[in-house]
Motif scaffolding. Structure first.
Motif, short mmCIF file in Angstrom:
data_model
loop_
_atom_site.label_atom_id
_atom_site.label_comp_id
_atom_site.label_asym_id
_atom_site.label_seq_id
_atom_site.Cartn_x
_atom_site.Cartn_y
_atom_site.Cartn_z
N GLU A 179 2.92 -1.61 -11.55
CA GLU A 179 2.82 -1.26 -12.98
C GLU A 179 4.01 -0.40 -13.41
O GLU A 179 4.61 -0.63 -14.46
CB GLU A 179 1.50 -0.52 -13.23
CG GLU A 179 0.27 -1.41 -13.10
CD GLU A 179 -1.03 -0.61 -13.19
OE1 GLU A 179 -0.95 0.65 -13.29
OE2 GLU A 179 -2.11 -1.23 -13.16
N ASP A 180 4.35 0.60 -12.58
CA ASP A 180 5.46 1.50 -12.93
C ASP A 180 6.79 0.77 -12.95
O ASP A 180 7.64 1.02 -13.82
CB ASP A 180 5.52 2.66 -11.92
CG ASP A 180 4.39 3.66 -12.12
OD1 ASP A 180 3.70 3.54 -13.16
OD2 ASP A 180 4.19 4.52 -11.25
N ILE A 181 6.99 -0.14 -12.00
CA ILE A 181 8.25 -0.90 -11.95
C ILE A 181 8.38 -1.80 -13.17
O ILE A 181 9.45 -1.91 -13.78
CB ILE A 181 8.33 -1.71 -10.64
CG1 ILE A 181 8.52 -0.77 -9.44
CG2 ILE A 181 9.48 -2.72 -10.69
CD1 ILE A 181 8.30 -1.42 -8.11
N SER A 182 7.27 -2.44 -13.54
CA SER A 182 7.31 -3.33 -14.72
C SER A 182 7.58 -2.54 -16.01
O SER A 182 8.13 -3.08 -16.96
CB SER A 182 6.00 -4.10 -14.84
OG SER A 182 4.91 -3.21 -15.06
N LEU A 183 7.19 -1.25 -16.01
CA LEU A 183 7.42 -0.40 -17.18
C LEU A 183 8.75 0.37 -17.09
O LEU A 183 9.06 1.17 -17.97
CB LEU A 183 6.27 0.60 -17.34
CG LEU A 183 4.89 -0.01 -17.68
CD1 LEU A 183 3.81 1.04 -17.60
CD2 LEU A 183 4.92 -0.66 -19.07
N GLY A 184 9.50 0.14 -16.00
CA GLY A 184 10.81 0.77 -15.85
C GLY A 184 10.77 2.21 -15.40
O GLY A 184 11.74 2.95 -15.55
N ARG A 185 9.64 2.63 -14.83
CA ARG A 185 9.54 4.02 -14.36
C ARG A 185 10.24 4.16 -13.01
O ARG A 185 10.24 3.26 -12.19
CB ARG A 185 8.08 4.43 -14.23
CG ARG A 185 7.36 4.48 -15.58
CD ARG A 185 5.88 4.71 -15.40
NE ARG A 185 5.16 4.71 -16.67
CZ ARG A 185 3.86 4.52 -16.79
NH1 ARG A 185 3.12 4.31 -15.71
NH2 ARG A 185 3.29 4.54 -17.98
#
Length: 714
Positions: free
Chosen positions: A403-409
């Protein structure tokens, strides 16, 4: 006057989690029940944990139980005494030592709390949750430095537990349980959940301010439950319930049995008296009169049988005799006689003490075996619980990371790495192995995508040398593997058929480095004699390379450029260049100048016009036109393995626009542009890369893993 709330408490505890972990929850209270002290100790050193437990009992509990009123100032003094003990001993400050201590004093409705390390506590009041421990134990000295105090109001509920407790049960689940049940019932519910999942390393304390009516209505469940206590079987539980009835029945049975025995004894006594008085004398007279006639009759019968037997002339049956059966019987009989004799001697008064000693020794041995078995079972259960928790944690981290990777975190990669570590820790347990492998596969696919990694997975080698190759070299698609004892193996990567073609004579020493010169069409092998040995693939023969009256230098690597040979001398920090002169080589000349020692401790060398030296500490020195280029450096690879700690080989070539570096610590080959910019990395699962070979013309790379060779595209 307003009625004060009644304080109810319950404890989830352990007696002994494992040999390498001390986890204890304990409480002490005065007879009035209005005041009590409790503490949780968690330490990864069992000996230290026992020492701390002893000191808390000596410095705190003893004073608490003896004082008529144990005030806050006395509580603070006791904590200071414990601090002095912790500072004076070797408890705090040992490498890798985990120490978490929570101590609480409840005096009527007032609560005083202090802690060291990482214990969590929460107050549930009017539907809201507040942390009691945030900032309470955050001190670098590992001392009791803060005390938080407060008064509990009616319906307030407090829960305090170690980190494992809150890691394995969500705060929302805890809140719902505490809303539904009394403290003792809530602890019982937690016990059932943890026991079912075999989580035996969780301790907790529940305290509630109940109304007097609620306190009366609460059940009489035990307020201290031990997670690691062996649970009674259903048969034992039924037996305990039925025991009073069974005892009563047993007493009645023995009472009637005694009466019946007395009744039979009376009848027997009456019959005996009647026999003595009326029948005994008459019986003697009858026997005396008939005995002589009986003897005559018996003699006649015996005589007739004997005559009949002697008249038989056939029909005699002979039974075979088995000596082994007889011997076995004799052995059994002998053993039985010896055992009886031993026990008779042991039962004698003068020998009984030895019998008692033997019985005690047997009892101790049985107890030791039982305790050892329980410890092993406990450790197995703990490992299985830890593995199941690790799998759940890895799944949770993987989901969050995606989820974080898909949101660029930015924290997605570190979460993937944590998930990978958790999953790897669960591989050893069979019940979690498949789940762990599946998580690892998912993590690696995602991580490879982010870190620009090409991975060889679950593949067979293209071929295997007969022995482990200590050094290797390549020309075109021809791969040479040289073993530690000098055997030279050869294989075409297309034909995949390795064979032994030659060997370096032992008198020349062990191979250190090898390179194939396409200009000379020779395989050069540097040895530790030191010597340089050359193999000619056309004539399939080899010999020591001739020199013009000099000795070869001690080197860690050999390379070639044009027709010249270069030897890296790590002791003197020199790069020796040997120019070819006919069929021999001239004496070496220091390539980087006579006083330049920047090549000292070099372990690998590559030449593409410039010379690249890889040093033991991982630094790369670039020499151009005889001087070092101080501006050259390689950029770090991507997170999470963003440093190079164990590089052992470097490759560069005039035909390639890239530099390749073997990082053995992280089992990967890194690809760089010639200006030092990172491009890509290559790795392999379940194998250790010992060296690598590159052919930039056909864009191929080969990993040499011991005796196995694997191929991949670059």
């Amino acid at each position: 006057m307003q009625n004060l709330p009644v304080i109810k408490k319950a404890f989830l505890a352990t007696k002994n989690v494992a040999a390498d972990m001390f986890l204890l929850t304990e409480r002490h209270e005065k007879e009035s029940g209005a005041s009590f002290v409790f503490f949780i100790i968690e330490c990864n050193n069992e000996k230290n944990g026992k020492r701390i437990h002893k000191q808390i009992n000596s410095l705190l509990i003893k004073d608490y139980l003896s004082a008529q009123i144990f005030s806050l100032s006395l509580f603070e003094n006791s904590l200071n005494d414990i601090n002095k003990y912790l500072q004076s001993g070797d408890i705090v400050g040992s490498n890798g030592n985990t120490l978490n201590i929570f101590i609480g004093l409840c005096d009527n409705q007032t609560l005083h709390l202090s802690m060291i390390g990482n214990i969590e506590g929460y107050l549930f009041r009017k539907g809201k949750v507040n942390s009691l421990t945030e900032g309470l134990g955050n001190n670098q000295e590992m001392q009791f430095s803060n005390i938080t105090s407060g008064e509990m109001k009616q319906s307030d509920t407090i829960i305090i537990g170690n980190r494992n407790f809150f890691d394995r049960m969500s705060l929302d689940r805890i809140r719902k349980t505490l809303e539904l049940f009394s403290p003792s019932q809530a602890i019982k519910d937690f016990f059932k959940i943890f026991k079912k999942n075999r989580y035996l390393d969780c301790n907790a304390v529940v305290i509630r301010a109940s109304s007097a009516q609620e306190a009366r209505e609460e059940d009489e469940s035990p307020d201290m439950i031990y997670l690691d206590e062996i649970e009674e079987s259903k048969v034992i539980k039924i037996y305990k319930k039925a025991k009073p009835t069974l005892d009563k029945t047993k007493n009645i049975f023995f009472e009637y049995l005694s009466k019946f025995s007395k009744f039979l004894s009376g009848i027997f006594s009456a019959l005996q008296n009647k026999w003595q008085s009326e029948y005994k004398q008459k019986t003697k007279e009858i026997v005396s009169k008939t005995s002589s006639s009986a003897k005559i009759g018996l003699s006649n019968i015996t005589s007739n049988i004997e005559n009949n037997y002697r008249s038989k002339k056939s029909g005699i049956k002979v039974k075979s005799y088995n000596s082994s059966d007889s011997q076995f019987g004799q052995k059994i009989s002998f053993f039985f006689r010896q055992a009886v004799s031993f026990f008779k001697k042991a039962a004698k008064k003068e020998n009984r003490k030895y019998l008692y000693i033997a019985i005690i020794i047997i009892f101790v041995l049985i107890s030791y075996i039982k305790i050892s078995s329980n410890d092993k079972n406990r450790d197995v259960i703990k490992k299985q619980n830890d593995a199941e928790f690790a799998v759940e944690k890895a799944q949770e981290l993987l989901k969050t990371a995606n989820e974080d990777i898909s949101l660029g975190r930015s924290n997605g990669v570190s979460q993937l790495n944590d998930a990978l570590n958790y999953a790897k820790s669960a591989l050893e347990i069979p019940s979690t192995q498949e789940k762990a492998k599946n998580i690892i596969d998912q993590v690696l696919v995602k991580m490879d995508e982010i870190t620009l990694t090409t991975r060889i997975r679950q593949t067979e080698p293209i071929f295997s040398f007969k022995n482990k190759a200590s050094v290797s070299a390549i020309t075109g698609s021809i791969i040479y593997g040289i073993t530690e004892d000098g055997k030279i193996y050869f294989s075409d990567a297309r034909e995949k058929d390795p064979r032994l073609i030659s060997a370096v004579d032992a008198v020349y020493g062990k191979p250190v480095s090898a390179v194939f010169s396409e200009t000379s069409n020779l395989l050069y092998i540097l040895t530790d004699k030191p010597s340089v040995w050359a193999f000619d693939p056309l004539s399939q023969s080899g010999a020591e390379v001739r020199t013009e009256g000099f000795s070869w230098e001690n080197g860690s690597a050999i390379s070639t450029y044009s027709s010249n040979l270069y030897i890296l001398d790590p002791i003197q920090g020199k790069i020796w260049r040997h120019n070819k002169s006919g069929d021999s080589y001239n004496k070496g000349v220091s390539f980087a100048g006579a006083n330049n020692e920047e090549a000292k401790n070099g372990i690998s060398m590559a030449i593409d016009g410039s010379i690249f030296i890889l040093k033991t500490e991982g630094k790369i020195v670039k020499f151009s036109h005889g001087t070092s280029d101080s501006s050259f450096n390689l950029k770090n690879p991507p997170d999470p393995q963003n440093s190079i700690n164990g590089s052992t080989q470097i490759y560069a070539d005039a035909d390639s626009q890239n530099i390749f570096l073997l990082d053995q610590t992280n089992n990967r080959v890194l690809k760089y542009a010639k200006d030092g910019e990172f491009i890509r990395q290559y790795t392999i699962d379940d194998k250790k890369i010992s060296s690598f070979l590159v052919n930039p013309r056909i864009q191929k790379m080969w990993f040499v893993c011991g005796e196995e060779v694997f191929e991949l595209d670059i």
